[in-house]
Design a protein around this motif. Structure first.
Motif, PDB file in Angstrom:
ATOM      1  N   ALA A 188      12.414  12.985   2.506  1.00 28.67           N
ATOM      2  CA  ALA A 188      12.144  12.068   1.402  1.00 28.67           C
ATOM      3  C   ALA A 188      11.167  10.993   1.867  1.00 28.67           C
ATOM      4  O   ALA A 188      11.029  10.719   3.052  1.00 28.67           O
ATOM      5  CB  ALA A 188      13.439  11.428   0.918  1.00 28.67           C
ATOM      6  N   ASP A 189      10.488  10.409   0.926  1.00 27.03           N
ATOM      7  CA  ASP A 189       9.508   9.384   1.255  1.00 27.03           C
ATOM      8  C   ASP A 189      10.200   8.094   1.669  1.00 27.03           C
ATOM      9  O   ASP A 189      11.139   7.649   1.022  1.00 27.03           O
ATOM     10  CB  ASP A 189       8.608   9.110   0.056  1.00 27.03           C
ATOM     11  CG  ASP A 189       7.725  10.302  -0.280  1.00 27.03           C
ATOM     12  OD1 ASP A 189       7.455  11.085   0.637  1.00 27.03           O
ATOM     13  OD2 ASP A 189       7.316  10.430  -1.440  1.00 27.03           O
ATOM     14  N   SER A 190       9.726   7.504   2.758  1.00 21.44           N
ATOM     15  CA  SER A 190      10.218   6.195   3.168  1.00 21.44           C
ATOM     16  C   SER A 190       9.286   5.125   2.597  1.00 21.44           C
ATOM     17  O   SER A 190       8.348   5.420   1.856  1.00 21.44           O
ATOM     18  CB  SER A 190      10.273   6.107   4.699  1.00 21.44           C
ATOM     19  OG  SER A 190       8.984   6.320   5.250  1.00 21.44           O
ATOM     20  N   PHE A 191       9.549   3.880   2.933  1.00 15.98           N
ATOM     21  CA  PHE A 191       8.761   2.773   2.412  1.00 15.98           C
ATOM     22  C   PHE A 191       7.334   2.836   2.935  1.00 15.98           C
ATOM     23  O   PHE A 191       7.095   2.990   4.130  1.00 15.98           O
ATOM     24  CB  PHE A 191       9.420   1.460   2.820  1.00 15.98           C
ATOM     25  CG  PHE A 191       8.640   0.235   2.437  1.00 15.98           C
ATOM     26  CD1 PHE A 191       8.762  -0.306   1.169  1.00 15.98           C
ATOM     27  CD2 PHE A 191       7.786  -0.363   3.348  1.00 15.98           C
ATOM     28  CE1 PHE A 191       8.047  -1.444   0.811  1.00 15.98           C
ATOM     29  CE2 PHE A 191       7.072  -1.498   3.006  1.00 15.98           C
ATOM     30  CZ  PHE A 191       7.201  -2.033   1.738  1.00 15.98           C
ATOM     31  N   LYS A 192       6.356   2.713   2.030  1.00 17.45           N
ATOM     32  CA  LYS A 192       4.948   2.677   2.392  1.00 17.45           C
ATOM     33  C   LYS A 192       4.288   1.491   1.704  1.00 17.45           C
ATOM     34  O   LYS A 192       4.565   1.204   0.539  1.00 17.45           O
ATOM     35  CB  LYS A 192       4.229   3.966   1.972  1.00 17.45           C
ATOM     36  CG  LYS A 192       4.757   5.229   2.654  1.00 17.45           C
ATOM     37  CD  LYS A 192       4.457   5.233   4.142  1.00 17.45           C
ATOM     38  CE  LYS A 192       4.946   6.527   4.789  1.00 17.45           C
ATOM     39  NZ  LYS A 192       4.719   6.516   6.257  1.00 17.45           N
ATOM     40  N   PHE A 193       3.424   0.807   2.435  1.00 16.57           N
ATOM     41  CA  PHE A 193       2.729  -0.364   1.904  1.00 16.57           C
ATOM     42  C   PHE A 193       1.298  -0.325   2.392  1.00 16.57           C
ATOM     43  O   PHE A 193       1.032  -0.125   3.575  1.00 16.57           O
ATOM     44  CB  PHE A 193       3.424  -1.643   2.377  1.00 16.57           C
ATOM     45  CG  PHE A 193       2.848  -2.901   1.811  1.00 16.57           C
ATOM     46  CD1 PHE A 193       3.400  -3.483   0.685  1.00 16.57           C
ATOM     47  CD2 PHE A 193       1.748  -3.510   2.390  1.00 16.57           C
ATOM     48  CE1 PHE A 193       2.870  -4.643   0.155  1.00 16.57           C
ATOM     49  CE2 PHE A 193       1.214  -4.668   1.872  1.00 16.57           C
ATOM     50  CZ  PHE A 193       1.772  -5.239   0.742  1.00 16.57           C
TER      51      PHE A 193
END
Length: 282
Positions: free
Chosen positions: A25-30
């Motif tokens: 699953a996608d984790s936090f991206k900024f």
């Protein structure tokens, strides 16, 4: 033959469960560029009538203002470890890179608690911040603080990643497997009745469940279907979650709304059915 069909169906479902649960699953991206940064509220009177904030940061001596100048949009952080990196060209001692939140007060009761900070590296270097939190952080922002009027800072971009990756894939796969096993078993037990058209209460329940599965299929994805009230109702769930953590029961005051000041949305929108998703958040 019946047992073979059942075994094949069960094997396929178990394979689907393994595949979906193993899917990352996608984790936090900024990621944001300097052009997308906002002028900090403290610096608006200083820069709005004189020059763009980015120009003031790049040009030494443009203004004698020191303090927060540029900041990012607001975001929340789930429990986990995060790394944020500022890419900029700067003079020595010209500024500080900070992660802060106006939702929390400092020890002296002033707002805008700084969660982690680091001096901006000299030259064309990357300045990194690392935060490890065991609680949800609300209203987090990244900002560039000017500390020396003679120093020059030229920001290029800010990036970040980390945190826990949440996914409903395993839950969805298990529920789908259990339902399909029940449906296959039901069909084999009642197939003679179904062939004769003798639909009883169980068949009616099966039809209702099938209808529910089909109608909710669009939201069984890795993204939410957007709507004009989506954020409001998601915030209601978060409010019940945070209200329970704060000791409220039943939850009448939603502490998530209005930048932490709270909102009594429960007097207009009953929260009975929100306790289940809030319990999952717990």
């Amino acid at each position: 033959m019946r047992n073979r069909i059942f075994a094949v169906a069960l094997g396929a479902l178990l394979a689907a469960v393994v595949y979906m649960s193993a899917r990352p699953a996608d984790s936090f991206k900024f990621n944001t560029s300097a052009d997308a940064l906002y002028l900090a509220p403290e610096a608006q009177d200083e820069f709005e009538s004189k020059a763009a904030a980015s120009e003031a940061l790049r040009t030494p001596g443009t203004t004698d203002y020191t303090g927060p100048v540029l900041e990012t949009y607001t975001f929340d952080l789930q429990p986990g470890s995060y790394t944020f990196t500022l890419y900029a060209s700067a003079d020595a001692g010209s500024g500080v890179f900070e992660l802060y939140s106006p939702r929390y007060a400092n020890d002296d009761n002033t707002p805008n608690r700084v969660l982690v900070s680091a001096p901006i590296e000299q030259g064309y270097e990357a300045t990194a911040l690392t935060l490890k939190t065991a609680e949800v952080v609300r209203g987090a922002r990244l900002r560039i603080v000017r500390t020396d009027v003679k120093g020059s800072i030229e920001p290029y971009s800010i990036s970040g990643d980390g945190g826990a990756a949440y996914s409903d894939a395993l839950t969805l796969a298990v529920l789908t497997a259990l339902f399909t096993i029940w449906a296959v078993s039901y069909y084999h037990r009642r197939r003679e009745e179904l062939r004769r058209g003798e639909f009883g209460a169980s068949a009616a329940a099966l039809c209702c469940i099938l209808t529910a599965v089909i109608s909710t299929a669009p939201i069984a994805r890795y993204a939410l279907v957007n709507g004009h009230d989506l954020v409001f109702h998601l915030t209601r769930i978060e409010g019940v979650y945070e209200g329970l953590l704060s000791g409220q029961f039943p939850v009448r005051l939603n502490p998530t709304f209005l930048n932490g000041y709270g909102y009594a949305d429960a007097i207009m929108y009953p929260t009975l059915f929100l306790y289940f998703p809030a319990a999952l958040r717990l």
